[in-house]
Design an enzyme around this catalytic site. Structure first.
Site, PDB file in Angstrom:
ATOM      1  N   THR A 190     -12.576  47.651  49.866  1.00 44.29           N
ATOM      2  CA  THR A 190     -12.255  48.044  51.534  1.00 44.29           C
ATOM      3  C   THR A 190     -12.315  46.432  52.079  1.00 44.29           C
ATOM      4  OG1 THR A 190     -13.842  49.536  51.071  1.00 44.29           O
ATOM      5  CG2 THR A 190     -13.424  48.904  53.378  1.00 44.29           C
ATOM      6  N   THR A 210     -10.681  51.354  54.934  1.00 44.76           N
ATOM      7  CA  THR A 210     -10.112  50.692  53.874  1.00 44.76           C
ATOM      8  C   THR A 210      -9.545  52.170  53.100  1.00 44.76           C
ATOM      9  OG1 THR A 210     -11.587  51.932  52.156  1.00 44.76           O
ATOM     10  CG2 THR A 210     -11.953  52.933  53.914  1.00 44.76           C
ATOM     11  N   SER A 248     -19.405  57.900  54.534  1.00 38.59           N
ATOM     12  CA  SER A 248     -18.939  56.868  54.221  1.00 38.59           C
ATOM     13  C   SER A 248     -20.274  55.771  53.782  1.00 38.59           C
ATOM     14  CB  SER A 248     -18.049  56.055  55.094  1.00 38.59           C
ATOM     15  OG  SER A 248     -18.054  54.589  54.921  1.00 38.59           O
ATOM     16  N   SER A 249     -20.047  54.887  53.104  1.00 39.57           N
ATOM     17  CA  SER A 249     -21.283  53.683  53.380  1.00 39.57           C
ATOM     18  C   SER A 249     -20.390  52.569  54.599  1.00 39.57           C
ATOM     19  CB  SER A 249     -21.633  52.849  52.028  1.00 39.57           C
ATOM     20  OG  SER A 249     -21.772  53.851  51.181  1.00 39.57           O
ATOM     21  N   ASN A 259     -10.018  52.975  49.951  1.00 40.42           N
ATOM     22  CA  ASN A 259     -11.153  53.285  49.254  1.00 40.42           C
ATOM     23  C   ASN A 259     -10.716  52.090  47.981  1.00 40.42           C
ATOM     24  OD1 ASN A 259     -13.054  54.582  47.948  1.00 40.42           O
ATOM     25  ND2 ASN A 259     -12.034  56.022  46.846  1.00 40.42           N
ATOM     26  N   ARG A 315     -11.958  57.504  60.263  1.00 44.67           N
ATOM     27  CA  ARG A 315     -12.221  57.749  58.981  1.00 44.67           C
ATOM     28  C   ARG A 315     -11.364  58.856  58.754  1.00 44.67           C
ATOM     29  NH1 ARG A 315     -14.740  55.845  53.821  1.00 44.67           N
ATOM     30  NH2 ARG A 315     -15.377  57.689  53.372  1.00 44.67           N
TER      31      ARG A 315
HETATM   32  N1  GLY Z   1     -14.399  54.116  50.674  1.00 43.47           N
HETATM   33  C1  GLY Z   1     -16.004  53.044  50.495  1.00 43.47           C
HETATM   34  C2  GLY Z   1     -16.539  53.488  51.620  1.00 43.47           C
HETATM   35  O1  GLY Z   1     -16.029  54.451  52.725  1.00 43.47           O
HETATM   36  O2  GLY Z   1     -17.926  53.523  51.504  1.00 43.47           O
END
Ligand code: GLY
Length: 591
Positions: free
Chosen positions: A400, A418, A471-472, A420, A125
């Site tokens: 993403t 991603t 993040s999701s 974003n 990340r």
């Molecule tokens: N940018 C979307 C996520 O990381 O959840």
């Protein structure tokens, strides 16, 4: 009209008849009273999925959002590479052929299931620049300045993709960086022919390509939009990829690529320094795991909220006979929406980067916590979100990309990565040829005060130097008796969680094959805003009316998510690949 009345009555009877169990037939005893439940079903919706079939193969399978990247992965596997070799090759290839979302300018997560049974999580990340601080996006009066986190260099996090891919390859791959990067470099330098799905995505952000000469020089064709059938070449990106191929991660984090990003950031009043890149590191960790109806879900721990939230929802709905109630039925939707509402409230209140905050995962996934939530769910009424305690999270970007790979030895990789937004920041540093992320927008801009989306956000996810935004992203595996059963995940900001969850439930509870599961219309509830998002075709008129009587409000959204998924069918031993219908350029292919 008179002729239509009997038809209408017949149809109403048809949709109101309780739907028989269509699933794998799990005999779940429910401790709850179902007297007040409405059994109207989504059987009409389910019928639209009839006839959908996954791609099948005996040995190995790759599913990505762009057919050329899928072909790259399959070619690596056929040459004897393992799932990690293929995944790294795909990661670099998607950065070329799916530039909206595939990237080297962003970050992501990998879940690896090794043939020996080991499950591993890799966190690559993005991190906040070391000069970042909690009030970065606020003015002197403490007001959040709209666009600062999404449209300026202040929104750029330190990219983790290159170190993530290279580290995974070095530890678990069998091929050299040169071997796995060669296809991406060729696709960038020789170019590729654009198909309708590619052009459609480019056109989504075409206006922004005109704003910056170095972006327009690549993503416009002599100042005009690219057309289907034309060849898109990216020589600058090819050069950047060659630098990485020769110099490894060092070329990116300590060499001319980092220098170009830092120079551009300085020029545009950003915060990035060479130290941010030199300090960047990836993290190996244990995945979040939970049991559900004889399956083991293997997913992502913080700084992803994905695994924890998916597992929390599953623990809540475990005692309910979803299979008996049926897909898109009033009863199933009611309990799943309620479970999502509660789990998202917890997500937004309690989860953040584990290097900075404590994440109470054990408590959130405990049977006691699930039972407490179930006790709050009314059998025939929606719970107003205002009655669910929580602290709001940020509205994440919806773009993403997910890819899934299984090799002939049984190693499997699930990656979501991603930048974003679609094409991230929409800007490229100098002549590097790749889009930068605007991932900093996933942080809380200001705790306790509505942001530009009207959301009040939690302090746990506030900006801090070197921190990873929550993040999701939920690249996941499902195992049965320790053996690989499913690989899945999706793009879609906060909807990633519900999309990934529903892709699992559609198979486990509702008996769908992999393609039906991926293509089935979805719903999404995230506590606030209080409206439930639904895709067209999910709700029959009767189901919608009944749920509205119970207090639900719906917002129909055209489509979201793209769950590139694989299922290893335990009955047949065949591998089923499903490219999501929502990405026309996607492909599932195997051998
Ligand atoms: N940018 C979307 C996520 O990381 O959840």
């Amino acid at each position: 009209m008179r002729k239509l009345v009997p038809l209408l009555i017949a149809w109403l009877v048809f949709v109101a008849v309780p739907m028989p169990a269509v699933s794998a037939g799990h005999n779940v005893q429910t401790p709850i009273s179902t007297q007040a439940l409405d059994f109207s079903t989504g059987v009409a919706t389910l019928k639209t999925l009839d006839g959908l079939k996954p791609v099948v193969a005996h040995h190995a399978m790759v599913v990505t959002a762009q057919h050329l990247a899928t072909r790259v992965g399959v070619a690596i596997l056929k040459k004897g590479g393992n799932a990690v070799d293929a995944a790294v090759a795909i990661g670099y290839a998607l950065a070329v052929v799916h530039p909206c979302c595939g990237n080297i300018g962003g970050g992501g997560f990998m879940i690896l299931h090794r043939a020996n049974g080991q499950n591993i999580f890799l966190d690559f990340r993005e991190r906040a620049p070391l000069k970042a601080y909690p009030t970065l996006y606020q003015n002197a009066q403490g007001k959040v300045i709209p666009g600062l986190s999404t449209e300026t260099y202040l929104g750029v996090g330190v990219s983790g993709t290159v170190m993530g891919l290279n580290t995974a390859l070095a530890k678990y791959g069998t091929m050299s960086l040169q071997q796995v990067m060669a296809p991406a470099i060729a696709l960038a330098s020789k170019g590729y022919i654009l198909e309708p799905g590619d052009v459609h995505i480019l056109n989504e952000r075409i206006k922004d390509f005109y704003k910056h000469a170095n972006v327009g020089a690549i993503f416009l064709n002599h100042g005009k939009p690219w057309q289907v059938g034309q060849r898109l070449r990216q020589p600058q990106l090819a050069h950047t990829l060659e630098l990485i191929e020769k110099g490894g991660s060092k070329a990116f984090y300590k060499g001319s690529i980092a220098r170009a990003i830092v120079a551009s950031s300085k020029h545009h009043h950003g915060l990035l320094t060479m130290r941010d890149f030199a300090d960047y590191s990836v993290v190996w960790a244990k995945p979040v795991e939970c049991e559900y109806r004889g399956y083991t879900i293997v997913s992502d721990p913080p700084p992803s909220s994905g695994g924890t939230t998916i597992c929390e929802i599953l623990q809540i709905v475990k005692p309910y006979p979803l299979a008996k109630w049926g897909y898109a039925s009033v009863a199933s939707l009611h309990y799943l929406i309620e479970a999502e509402r509660h789990a998202f409230a917890d997500r937004n209140t309690y989860l953040g980067d584990p290097a900075f905050v404590h994440n109470p995962i054990q408590r959130l996934l405990s049977p006691e916590h699930a039972a407490k939530i179930r006790a709050d769910i009314h059998p025939d009424a929606a719970t107003p979100s205002s009655q669910v305690k929580g602290s709001l999270g940020p509205a994440e970007g919806m773009h993403t990309t997910q890819f899934s790979v299984v090799d002939a030895r049984g190693n499997a990789v699930s990656v979501t990565y991603t930048i974003n937004y679609l094409f991230g920041l929409g800007q490229i540093a100098g002549h590097t040829g790749f889009f930068l992320n605007n991932e900093m927008d996933d942080f809380t801009s200001k705790p306790g005060v509505p942001n530009s989306f009207g959301l009040v956000q939690g302090r746990i996810n506030q900006i801090e130097p070197g921190k990873r935004p929550l993040s999701s992203m939920s690249p996941s595996m499902v195992l049965r008796h320790g053996k690989l059963f499913m690989i899945t995940g999706s793009p879609g900001g906060s909807t990633i969680i519900s999309t990934t969850l529903e892709t699992m439930l559609n198979v486990i509870d509702f008996g769908m094959n992999m393609q039906q599961s991926v293509d089935a219309p979805r719903f999404h509830e995230q506590w606030l805003p209080a409206k439930v998002m639904v895709e067209p075709g999910l709700l029959t008129p009767v189901v919608k009316a009944r749920l509205e009587q119970m207090g639900y409000r719906f917002r129909q959204v055209h489509a979201w998510g793209a769950a590139m998924s694989i299922l290893v069918n335990p009955k047949t031993g065949w591998i089923e690949g499903a490219a999501d219908r929502r990405r026309p350029a996607a492909l599932a292919a195997g051998y």
